[in-house]
Enzyme design. Structure first.
Site, PDB file in Angstrom:
ATOM      1  N   GLY A   9      55.441   8.775  30.723  1.00 58.85           N
ATOM      2  CA  GLY A   9      55.642   9.923  31.604  1.00 58.85           C
ATOM      3  C   GLY A   9      57.111  10.254  31.767  1.00 58.85           C
ATOM      4  N   ALA A  10      57.449  11.522  31.559  1.00 56.85           N
ATOM      5  CA  ALA A  10      58.848  11.967  31.731  1.00 56.85           C
ATOM      6  C   ALA A  10      58.952  12.937  32.901  1.00 56.85           C
ATOM      7  CB  ALA A  10      59.376  12.590  30.442  1.00 56.85           C
ATOM      8  N   GLY A  11      58.296  12.567  33.993  1.00 61.06           N
ATOM      9  CA  GLY A  11      58.506  13.292  35.251  1.00 61.06           C
ATOM     10  C   GLY A  11      59.776  12.741  35.888  1.00 61.06           C
ATOM     11  N   TYR A  12      59.911  12.930  37.199  1.00 57.92           N
ATOM     12  CA  TYR A  12      61.133  12.482  37.875  1.00 57.92           C
ATOM     13  C   TYR A  12      61.347  10.975  37.686  1.00 57.92           C
ATOM     14  CZ  TYR A  12      60.769  16.959  40.276  1.00 57.92           C
ATOM     15  OH  TYR A  12      60.681  18.295  40.558  1.00 57.92           O
ATOM     16  N   GLU A 168      54.169  26.587  50.194  1.00 56.58           N
ATOM     17  CA  GLU A 168      55.258  27.114  49.345  1.00 56.58           C
ATOM     18  C   GLU A 168      54.709  28.151  48.357  1.00 56.58           C
ATOM     19  OE1 GLU A 168      57.427  23.577  47.865  1.00 56.58           O
ATOM     20  OE2 GLU A 168      58.880  24.062  49.427  1.00 56.58           O
ATOM     21  N   ASP A 295      54.403   8.990  41.795  1.00 60.62           N
ATOM     22  CA  ASP A 295      53.077   9.076  42.429  1.00 60.62           C
ATOM     23  C   ASP A 295      52.094   8.028  41.911  1.00 60.62           C
ATOM     24  OD1 ASP A 295      54.272  11.356  43.397  1.00 60.62           O
ATOM     25  OD2 ASP A 295      52.631  12.710  42.887  1.00 60.62           O
ATOM     26  N   ALA A 313      59.004  14.150  45.278  1.00 63.15           N
ATOM     27  CA  ALA A 313      59.965  14.170  44.179  1.00 63.15           C
ATOM     28  C   ALA A 313      61.172  13.293  44.498  1.00 63.15           C
ATOM     29  CB  ALA A 313      60.408  15.613  43.927  1.00 63.15           C
ATOM     30  N   GLN A 314      61.655  13.387  45.741  1.00 61.85           N
ATOM     31  CA  GLN A 314      62.874  12.620  46.068  1.00 61.85           C
ATOM     32  C   GLN A 314      62.635  11.117  45.965  1.00 61.85           C
ATOM     33  OE1 GLN A 314      64.141  12.383  50.227  1.00 61.85           O
ATOM     34  NE2 GLN A 314      62.638  13.933  50.793  1.00 61.85           N
ATOM     35  N   LYS A 375      67.487  24.134  50.218  1.00 60.56           N
ATOM     36  CA  LYS A 375      66.454  23.908  49.194  1.00 60.56           C
ATOM     37  C   LYS A 375      67.045  24.206  47.808  1.00 60.56           C
ATOM     38  CE  LYS A 375      61.983  23.795  47.779  1.00 60.56           C
ATOM     39  NZ  LYS A 375      60.968  22.809  47.985  1.00 60.56           N
TER      40      LYS A 375
HETATM   41  P1  NAD Z   1      48.831  17.299  50.793  1.00 58.31           P
HETATM   42  O1  NAD Z   1      47.833  16.217  50.703  1.00 58.31           O
HETATM   43  O2  NAD Z   1      50.121  17.009  51.454  1.00 58.31           O
HETATM   44  O3  NAD Z   1      48.192  18.577  51.538  1.00 58.31           O
HETATM   45  C1  NAD Z   1      46.874  18.999  51.262  1.00 58.31           C
HETATM   46  C2  NAD Z   1      46.324  19.777  52.451  1.00 58.31           C
HETATM   47  O4  NAD Z   1      45.022  20.222  52.102  1.00 58.31           O
HETATM   48  C3  NAD Z   1      46.197  18.931  53.709  1.00 58.31           C
HETATM   49  O5  NAD Z   1      46.814  19.593  54.779  1.00 58.31           O
HETATM   50  C4  NAD Z   1      44.692  18.802  53.897  1.00 58.31           C
HETATM   51  O6  NAD Z   1      44.289  18.780  55.257  1.00 58.31           O
HETATM   52  C5  NAD Z   1      44.173  20.066  53.213  1.00 58.31           C
HETATM   53  N1  NAD Z   1      42.776  19.910  52.790  1.00 58.31           N
HETATM   54  C6  NAD Z   1      42.190  18.804  52.266  1.00 58.31           C
HETATM   55  N2  NAD Z   1      40.871  19.023  52.062  1.00 58.31           N
HETATM   56  C7  NAD Z   1      40.625  20.300  52.450  1.00 58.31           C
HETATM   57  C8  NAD Z   1      39.459  21.118  52.462  1.00 58.31           C
HETATM   58  N3  NAD Z   1      38.261  20.666  52.085  1.00 58.31           N
HETATM   59  N4  NAD Z   1      39.577  22.391  52.883  1.00 58.31           N
HETATM   60  C9  NAD Z   1      40.772  22.875  53.294  1.00 58.31           C
HETATM   61  N5  NAD Z   1      41.902  22.148  53.304  1.00 58.31           N
HETATM   62  C10 NAD Z   1      41.841  20.876  52.875  1.00 58.31           C
HETATM   63  O7  NAD Z   1      49.032  17.823  49.275  1.00 58.31           O
HETATM   64  P2  NAD Z   1      50.279  18.644  48.670  1.00 58.31           P
HETATM   65  O8  NAD Z   1      50.685  19.758  49.548  1.00 58.31           O
HETATM   66  O9  NAD Z   1      49.900  18.961  47.272  1.00 58.31           O
HETATM   67  O10 NAD Z   1      51.454  17.568  48.654  1.00 58.31           O
HETATM   68  C11 NAD Z   1      51.325  16.356  47.886  1.00 58.31           C
HETATM   69  C12 NAD Z   1      52.593  15.512  48.059  1.00 58.31           C
HETATM   70  O11 NAD Z   1      53.693  16.188  47.465  1.00 58.31           O
HETATM   71  C13 NAD Z   1      52.965  15.302  49.532  1.00 58.31           C
HETATM   72  O12 NAD Z   1      53.490  14.016  49.706  1.00 58.31           O
HETATM   73  C14 NAD Z   1      54.035  16.335  49.766  1.00 58.31           C
HETATM   74  O13 NAD Z   1      54.956  15.918  50.767  1.00 58.31           O
HETATM   75  C15 NAD Z   1      54.702  16.424  48.394  1.00 58.31           C
HETATM   76  N6  NAD Z   1      55.273  17.784  48.207  1.00 58.31           N
HETATM   77  C16 NAD Z   1      56.516  18.002  48.716  1.00 58.31           C
HETATM   78  C17 NAD Z   1      57.065  19.270  48.610  1.00 58.31           C
HETATM   79  C18 NAD Z   1      58.430  19.514  49.227  1.00 58.31           C
HETATM   80  O14 NAD Z   1      59.082  18.540  49.617  1.00 58.31           O
HETATM   81  N7  NAD Z   1      58.862  20.734  49.392  1.00 58.31           N
HETATM   82  C19 NAD Z   1      56.382  20.303  47.970  1.00 58.31           C
HETATM   83  C20 NAD Z   1      55.101  20.041  47.457  1.00 58.31           C
HETATM   84  C21 NAD Z   1      54.552  18.761  47.581  1.00 58.31           C
END
Ligand code: NAD
Length: 394
Positions: A9-12, A168, A295, A313-314, A375
């Protein structure tokens, strides 16, 4: 004798492992093979912009060949079919098998569907540049179709999941799609851009005042929020929610969560809910010649009862850097370093001009332009880092 390090894997995590390992190990000490299924290193934190049409693929998918030029890392663009940590073999699609002295697993995570009927078959996801491109193209095609069909489902865009990924993404969509609608003769007011969240609030990692700010900012631009309503079933373009309501949307993007990469669980390594358990050096608890980053790993801070580090990512980036050093230490009999990441906080972009952030150890809140700039700066900092402008130092 020359050792062989294989990085999956060549992710972060994987890329940073490879780059930093070369700061310590010469090519006669060790060969480093980095396996990735695409020829690019993808800036996952910016994929929402590609899906919303506000950035180009070149900005989020960087050529690995260019990034690794002259670095003494053998790149293999291939899909890992499976690997076995007991026989120390990695099988690639196409029939090639790799063996190793030390293995680094950085295979990321997969979308979680939680067994919700019809969800996987009837939704799009945002985990790679090609999926981001597909989302953008799909939305634009639906808007074009709406110009003649006037079918409300063509103008309805539903995001499932109000974590950072979903929020986002909806921010970019609500900023750019009204413009795309106008270009195709569609009244932007006809677009229905909705986000459904199962829990009591979006962005639960942020303090309430920032959640309110994010909700207001997006709602003002036209996002409709459905909170506390889990998606329970999906059939074709009909998305059912817990209260019995059914939304007809020809664009449905699922951002409801992530789970471990199944290849990790099947490899014979010790796992906890699909992610490999690691010690403070990010070494597998069951197989000391295997490190796990990003992850794919579940790593815990030293404090008793602490929650595991988030799959961000961080954290992945810092894990990779540490393992770049620790793999050298392991192969040369030196003492390894403990994973003790700097937490720079959480930054959520809310479209082109707005963001909210909770920064640093004392959780300083930022909103609006300062958060957007932060950001942007964190992305530029990462890019300059991997492109070696400042060199890597451990
Ligand atoms: P997440 O698990 O953080 O969020 C998923 C959301 O979907 C939750 O709020 C959950 O309650 C909701 N959900 C789950 N089942 C559901 C259902 N049946 N119906 C409706 N909603 C439902 O997933 P993510 O946003 O993909 O993030 C994954 C990881 O990546 C996290 O650790 C996050 O912090 C990180 N991330 C960080 C950034 C950033 O720092 N800007 C950006 C993207 C992701």
């Amino acid at each position: 004798m020359t050792k062989h390090i294989v990085i999956l894997g060549a992710g972060y995590g994987g890329l940073l492992t490879a780059l930093n390992a070369r700061n310590f190990l010469s090519e006669s000490d060790a060969t480093i093979t980095l396996v990735n299924q695409t020829p690019t290193h993808q800036i996952i934190t910016e994929l929402h912009r590609l899906a919303g049409g506000t950035t180009s693929e070149g900005a989020v998918a960087l050529s690995l060949e260019k990034l690794l030029a002259g670095k003494g890392v053998d790149l293999k663009v291939a899909t890992v079919e499976n690997f076995d940590v007991n026989t120390k073999k990695v099988n690639l699609a196409g029939g090639e098998t790799l063996t190793y002295d030390a293995l680094v697993v950085g295979l990321g995570s997969k979308t979680a569907y939680f067994g919700i009927p019809g969800l996987e078959e009837n939704s799009m996801v945002l985990k790679s540049a090609s999926e981001a491109n597909a989302i953008y193209k799909h939305i634009v095609d639906r808007i074009k179709a709406y110009a003649t069909s006037h079918d409300e489902a063509d103008a309805t865009i539903l995001i499932g999941g109000g974590g950072l990924t979903g929020v986002e993404l909806v921010g970019e969509i609500v900023d750019n799609m009204p413009k795309i609608a106008r270009e195709h003769g569609v009244n932007p007011a006809d677009l229905k851009i909705m986000l459904v969240e199962a829990g009591p609030k979006i962005l639960p990692v942020l303090p309430d005042h920032l959640i309110e700010r994010a909700t207001e900012s997006l709602a003002k631009r036209g996002v409709e929020f459905l909170i506390g309503l889990p998606v329970t079933n999906v059939e074709g373009n009909e998305i059912s929610l817990k209260d019995g309501r059914v939304i007809k949307a020809n664009t449905f993007v699922w951002t409801g969560g992530v789970t471990g990469n199944p290849l990790v669980g099947e490899s014979g390594i010790e796992v906890d809910r699909g992610r490999a358990t690691v010690n403070e050096f990010l070494q597998s608890k069951s197989h000391p010649d295997v490190f796990v980053v990003g992850d794919s790993a579940v790593a815990f801070p030293a404090e008793e009862g602490a929650r595991p580090y988030a799959p961000t990512a961080q954290n992945a980036w810092q894990m990779g850097e540490l393992v770049g050093y620790n793999v050298y230490a392991l192969l040369t009999g030196k003492s390894m370093e403990v994973f003790n990441p700097v937490n720079s906080g959480t930054l959520a972009s809310l479209g082109r001009k707005d963001a909210v952030a909770s920064i640093g150890g004392n959780n300083t809140s930022l909103k609006g332009m300062p958060a957007s700039l932060m950001k942007e700066a964190s992305n530029i900092r990462y890019l300059t880092h991997i492109k070696g402008l400042f060199g890597l130092a451990y």
